[in-house]
Design a protein around this motif. Sequence first.
Motif, PDB file in Angstrom:
ATOM      1  N   ARG A  45       0.844  -1.211   0.000  1.00  0.00           N
ATOM      2  CA  ARG A  45       0.000   0.000   0.000  1.00  0.00           C
ATOM      3  C   ARG A  45       0.868   1.246   0.000  1.00  0.00           C
ATOM      4  N   ALA A  46       1.948   1.208   0.789  1.00  0.00           N
ATOM      5  CA  ALA A  46       2.858   2.366   0.844  1.00  0.00           C
ATOM      6  C   ALA A  46       3.507   2.583  -0.516  1.00  0.00           C
ATOM      7  N   SER A  51       3.806   5.563  -5.419  1.00  0.00           N
ATOM      8  CA  SER A  51       3.748   5.628  -6.886  1.00  0.00           C
ATOM      9  C   SER A  51       2.687   6.620  -7.334  1.00  0.00           C
ATOM     10  N   GLU A  52       1.526   6.580  -6.687  1.00  0.00           N
ATOM     11  CA  GLU A  52       0.459   7.537  -7.019  1.00  0.00           C
ATOM     12  C   GLU A  52       0.919   8.965  -6.741  1.00  0.00           C
ATOM     13  N   GLU A  58       4.417  14.349 -10.856  1.00  0.00           N
ATOM     14  CA  GLU A  58       4.813  14.536 -12.251  1.00  0.00           C
ATOM     15  C   GLU A  58       3.725  15.267 -13.033  1.00  0.00           C
ATOM     16  N   GLU A  59       2.462  14.907 -12.781  1.00  0.00           N
ATOM     17  CA  GLU A  59       1.352  15.591 -13.449  1.00  0.00           C
ATOM     18  C   GLU A  59       1.299  17.061 -13.035  1.00  0.00           C
TER      19      GLU A  59
END
Length: 174
Positions: A45-46, A51-52, A58-59
Amino acid sequence: MNILLLLGALSSILILIVLILYFELQSLRKRLLAKESQIQETLQRANSTFSEAMAMREEAQRMKEDLERRIDEARRESVQKSKEVVAGKVTEQLAPFFPNFKYNPRDVRFIGTPIDLVVFNGLDSGKVESIVFMEIKTGNSRMTEREKSVKEAIDASRVSFEILRIDSTLDQVE
């Protein structure tokens, strides 16, 4: 015989202790495996959250760069438009002195809005032969709706001349 009984009892106790320790060890292994599983799930989960977060970062960076690019572009366009407007205003004032201007510059009066110039053709020589309403345009500029409405009124001969007399009361001011 007492010793044999004592050794038998001690052996039984020792076997019992070994069994208890074995079952306790098995219980600890199960709990350890459960904890390891929880740790792995938490770690997954971490990692997923990380990653999210990185993707969002980045977005956000791409959005920031796009916004900065758009701001720079808008600034350049604004400066360019401002230059064009200033050049247009200067041209409006100087148009009567350009070589291709077909009227006497002394016959011209600058108005500015809603049209640029009124040419009283012949005024300098003492007799107005015609009156010309003139809009000066530079580059790709187009007439505004107000300018078009003035042209339409003139083209439709909705033009007149009026005199407004105002009685002066300045003599009565003390």
